[in-house]
Design a protein around this motif. Structure first.
Motif, PDB file in Angstrom:
ATOM      1  N   PRO A 175       0.779  -1.335   0.024  1.00  0.00           N
ATOM      2  CA  PRO A 175       0.076  -0.183  -0.005  1.00  0.00           C
ATOM      3  C   PRO A 175       0.968   1.379   0.092  1.00  0.00           C
ATOM      4  CG  PRO A 175      -0.649  -1.546   1.550  1.00  0.00           C
ATOM      5  CD  PRO A 175       0.630  -2.001   1.289  1.00  0.00           C
ATOM      6  N   VAL A 176       2.344   0.994   0.271  1.00  0.00           N
ATOM      7  CA  VAL A 176       2.974   2.411   0.643  1.00  0.00           C
ATOM      8  C   VAL A 176       3.495   2.687  -0.904  1.00  0.00           C
ATOM      9  CG1 VAL A 176       5.091   3.308   1.658  1.00  0.00           C
ATOM     10  CG2 VAL A 176       3.547   1.395   2.770  1.00  0.00           C
ATOM     11  N   LYS A 177       2.817   3.863  -1.643  1.00  0.00           N
ATOM     12  CA  LYS A 177       3.403   4.231  -2.767  1.00  0.00           C
ATOM     13  C   LYS A 177       4.762   4.885  -2.823  1.00  0.00           C
ATOM     14  CE  LYS A 177       2.036   8.463  -3.892  1.00  0.00           C
ATOM     15  NZ  LYS A 177       1.370   9.574  -4.439  1.00  0.00           N
ATOM     16  N   LEU A 178       5.155   5.656  -1.781  1.00  0.00           N
ATOM     17  CA  LEU A 178       6.503   5.922  -1.553  1.00  0.00           C
ATOM     18  C   LEU A 178       6.977   6.217  -0.289  1.00  0.00           C
ATOM     19  CD1 LEU A 178       9.034   7.215  -3.465  1.00  0.00           C
ATOM     20  CD2 LEU A 178       7.942   9.541  -2.836  1.00  0.00           C
ATOM     21  N   VAL A 179       8.262   5.883  -0.059  1.00  0.00           N
ATOM     22  CA  VAL A 179       9.018   6.072   1.371  1.00  0.00           C
ATOM     23  C   VAL A 179       9.852   7.198   0.815  1.00  0.00           C
ATOM     24  CG1 VAL A 179      10.073   5.408   3.210  1.00  0.00           C
ATOM     25  CG2 VAL A 179       8.596   3.854   1.989  1.00  0.00           C
ATOM     26  N   ARG A 180       9.499   8.608   1.383  1.00  0.00           N
ATOM     27  CA  ARG A 180      10.473   9.659   1.192  1.00  0.00           C
ATOM     28  C   ARG A 180      11.054  10.162   2.356  1.00  0.00           C
ATOM     29  NH1 ARG A 180       9.225  13.305  -2.822  1.00  0.00           N
ATOM     30  NH2 ARG A 180       7.020  12.600  -2.829  1.00  0.00           N
ATOM     31  N   LYS A 181      12.656  10.179   1.962  1.00  0.00           N
ATOM     32  CA  LYS A 181      13.475  10.597   3.139  1.00  0.00           C
ATOM     33  C   LYS A 181      13.359  12.010   3.395  1.00  0.00           C
ATOM     34  CE  LYS A 181      18.470  10.725   3.623  1.00  0.00           C
ATOM     35  NZ  LYS A 181      19.958  10.230   3.149  1.00  0.00           N
ATOM     36  N   LEU A 182      13.096  12.543   4.439  1.00  0.00           N
ATOM     37  CA  LEU A 182      12.946  14.029   4.480  1.00  0.00           C
ATOM     38  C   LEU A 182      14.298  14.580   5.294  1.00  0.00           C
ATOM     39  CD1 LEU A 182       9.346  14.373   6.170  1.00  0.00           C
ATOM     40  CD2 LEU A 182      10.083  14.159   3.752  1.00  0.00           C
ATOM     41  N   ASP A 183      14.864  13.905   6.042  1.00  0.00           N
ATOM     42  CA  ASP A 183      16.087  14.187   6.544  1.00  0.00           C
ATOM     43  C   ASP A 183      17.110  12.966   7.041  1.00  0.00           C
ATOM     44  OD1 ASP A 183      15.648  13.616   9.238  1.00  0.00           O
ATOM     45  OD2 ASP A 183      14.880  15.786   9.239  1.00  0.00           O
ATOM     46  N   THR A 184      18.021  12.812   7.642  1.00  0.00           N
ATOM     47  CA  THR A 184      18.847  11.600   7.720  1.00  0.00           C
ATOM     48  C   THR A 184      17.998  10.631   8.751  1.00  0.00           C
ATOM     49  OG1 THR A 184      19.973  12.729   9.641  1.00  0.00           O
ATOM     50  CG2 THR A 184      21.045  12.743   7.659  1.00  0.00           C
ATOM     51  N   HIS A 185      17.273  11.210   9.528  1.00  0.00           N
ATOM     52  CA  HIS A 185      16.186  10.593  10.552  1.00  0.00           C
ATOM     53  C   HIS A 185      14.717  11.017  10.436  1.00  0.00           C
ATOM     54  CE1 HIS A 185      20.150   9.764  12.124  1.00  0.00           C
ATOM     55  NE2 HIS A 185      19.756   8.647  12.731  1.00  0.00           N
ATOM     56  N   THR A 186      14.287  11.011   9.423  1.00  0.00           N
ATOM     57  CA  THR A 186      13.008  11.144   9.337  1.00  0.00           C
ATOM     58  C   THR A 186      12.365  10.740   7.679  1.00  0.00           C
ATOM     59  OG1 THR A 186      12.998  13.415  10.564  1.00  0.00           O
ATOM     60  CG2 THR A 186      10.988  12.959   9.213  1.00  0.00           C
TER      61      THR A 186
END
Length: 596
Positions: A175-186
């Motif tokens: 179900p996850v379309k995208l896992v977006r890296k916002l910063d090194t720990h988010t």
């Protein structure tokens, strides 16, 4: 329906152990014709259900606990949870690797690799249900010294989602379309549609290290050395592994939780049988933990008197059930039996399926075999209470089974076995080798024989039956039989992922390396539509109704026959302090186990 004294005693023991809800006990008695006042009086005999005191971790330093000794009569055969189709492999993997969060015994989320559990209140869960933001814990390192970062979470999603990887956990991340890296720990998980079961991804299965799995995404997935020599963030580091036989780990001196782990090392011994495992913990005291003890309750009760250990029955939604093969296990297509394109020669007949549903004597199976460790049910989805169907389902009725087969044109031959159009009702019924399952097989075979059905019983070594060896014909996912029986484990209290087991797009086959979760090869358009609707329903009441409907569709079609809800039975040494969870792996809280 009559109620026998031994049934009552077994049910009262289950209530006292917390394995049978008090309301369900009352409901069962009333359904059996027992007046409410008498049912309430009987319930009082059970006393208050044994409540678990809040678990408190007491050690004040890391290590010093010696060796944690675990006996698993089904030893782990794979150490990458994303390829393990059984609870034994999840247990082994969880000694080394961790998810972002876990469920505790009561079904509450607790952060592990996450800095906090996302909620509406803290802004982690979007109000439109289209995204969830995880803040990751800082200062966590993998066993090889590499820092844990958002890259690891992204790689885990990419690895499991790739169709050529053949991950058993594919549906969790689909179900996850995208896992977006916002910063090194988010990281932010983005969905195509509102997703109420957002916690399944990265909670029901472990995070993999980017360094060790990024080169193996796709067709090379099975070649990753870390599949069998895991590099994790967990309380123990890998030492040695012999699949099905032995697994060893040592204390992780850089573990991110303070004063943990308590034990200096652990050893998991595989093999033997469940009775020997119970004795090794509760009589001889040779082991600290006896895993998944599929043993008759009266045997466990006698062993428990040895005085060195006690039984723990963790509540949950695990279900022991009978699977009917909807593909043909005897016809080969392109070198593959039980090919999804084939149709079973007689199990697609509704009369045969319904007759089988009437031939399973749940009450006898619970009374004679499971006791505290089993609650009879005719529903696949059980617990939490919000998801329990009011459907009664077919009970044991030999006369009804015979009448259905008569009406369906299945005629008894001179040997007593029914046939129709030259097709005999002869079935191969397989399961894993354990005393309770062989006794359950015998009870069902006896009833089937009285209805004119011949059954050949087959018992497969558990390490093989639940193994991930795609070359072995006897795995449960291959399903080269007419019927099979085992327990499917509920990973979490949310049943969305659990009900995925019957979706048509997840039919197990050679094309997906037999990792498709729909092992029965059953297909139903109404079920598929209802599942898709439940996936995107954010209203909890409407969603519960849809999930209950899924239960009713598959059970009313008799694609499966539920038998008993199974609390997790674990033997613990008296000296071992451990909170065993009913949701997910029994090893989910291994970092908190200590001797004291």
């Amino acid at each position: 329906m009559s109620v026998h004294e031994d049934q009552l005693r077994a049910a009262l023991r289950a209530v006292a152990a917390g394995a049978l809800p008090r309301r369900r006990f009352i409901a069962q008695l009333i359904a059996a014709g027992v007046p409410l006042p008498l049912a309430a009086a009987l319930l009082a005999q059970a006393g208050p259900a044994r409540a678990q005191s809040p678990f408190v971790y007491k050690p004040t330093r890391r290590g010093g606990g010696g060796v944690l000794r675990i006996l698993m009569w089904q030893g782990p055969t794979h150490l990458n949870q994303h390829f393990g189709s059984g609870a034994k492999d999840t247990f082994g993997a969880r000694m080394f690797c961790e998810p972002l969060a876990r469920y505790d015994r009561e079904g509450n989320l607790e952060a592990l690799l996450a800095a906090e559990v996302p909620t509406l209140a803290n802004g982690g869960v979007a109000r439109d249900g289209l995204s969830v933001t995880w803040k990751l814990k800082r200062g966590v390192t993998w066993h090889d010294g590499e820092p844990f970062t958002a890259d690891d979470v992204v790689t885990t999603w990419e690895f499991t989602r790739h169709p050529d990887t053949g991950a058993f956990t594919f549906g969790t991340y689909a179900p996850v379309k995208l896992v977006r890296k916002l910063d090194t720990h988010t990281v932010r998980l983005e969905f195509d549609k509102p997703t109420p079961a957002w916690a399944e991804a990265f909670v029901l299965s472990v995070v993999l290290p980017h360094k060790h799995f990024a080169p193996y995404i796709g067709a090379k997935s099975r070649d990753a050395p870390a599949n069998f020599k895991p590099v994790g963030t967990g309380p123990y580091r890998f030492v040695e592994f012999r699949p099905g036989d032995m697994l060893r780990g040592e204390l992780n001196p850089a573990y991110h939780l303070p004063n943990r782990p308590h034990f200096d090392a652990f050893e998991i011994k595989g093999g033997g049988d469940a009775v020997s495992a119970a004795r090794a913990v509760m009589q001889s005291g040779d082991y600290d933990v006896g895993w998944n003890l599929q043993v008759e309750d009266d045997v466990l009760t006698r062993i428990e008197r040895g005085g060195r250990g006690r039984m723990d029955f963790a509540p949950g939604g695990d279900i022991e059930y009978l699977l009917l093969n909807h593909a043909d296990p005897w016809k080969e297509v392109d070198g593959e039996r039980s090919h999804p394109s084939t149709r079973h020669p007689f199990l697609l007949d509704p009369a045969v399926r319904e007759a089988l549903a009437h031939l399973v004597d749940r009450d006898a199976i619970q009374r004679v075999i499971y006791g505290r460790a089993g609650v009879p049910t005719s529903n696949f989805l059980n617990n939490p209470a919000a998801f329990n169907s009011r459907r009664a389902g077919p009970g044991f009725d030999l006369a009804k089974a015979n009448a259905l087969l008569d009406a369906g044109g299945w005629v008894r031959g001179g040997d007593g076995v029914r046939a129709k159009g030259g097709q005999r009702l002869k079935m191969l019924f397989q399961t894993s080798a354990s005393a309770p399952r062989q006794k359950t097989q015998a009870i069902i075979k006896h009833s089937a024989q009285a209805a004119g059905i011949e059954m050949e019983l087959k018992a497969v070594t558990p390490a093989v039956f639940f193994g991930g060896d795609i070359a072995n014909p006897d795995t449960n996912t291959k399903f080269y039989a007419d019927l099979q029986m085992f327990t499917v484990t509920r990973a979490g209290p949310d049943p969305g992922r659990f009900m995925e087991l019957f979706c048509s797009w997840l039919v197990a086959s050679k094309a997906n390396k037999w990792n498709g979760r729909n092992i029965t090869r059953w297909r139903n358009d109404d079920y598929d539509r209802t599942f898709r609707a439940a996936e995107g329903e954010v209203d909890p009441v409407k969603r519960a109704a849809l999930l209950i409907r899924l239960n009713d569709i598959v059970c009313n079609d008799h694609a499966i026959v539920p038998i008993v809800v199974r609390p997790k039975p674990t033997a613990l040494a008296n000296s071992l302090q451990a909170s065993i969870g009913g949701w997910g792996s029994e090893a989910a809280s291994v970092h908190d186990w200590y001797r004291g």
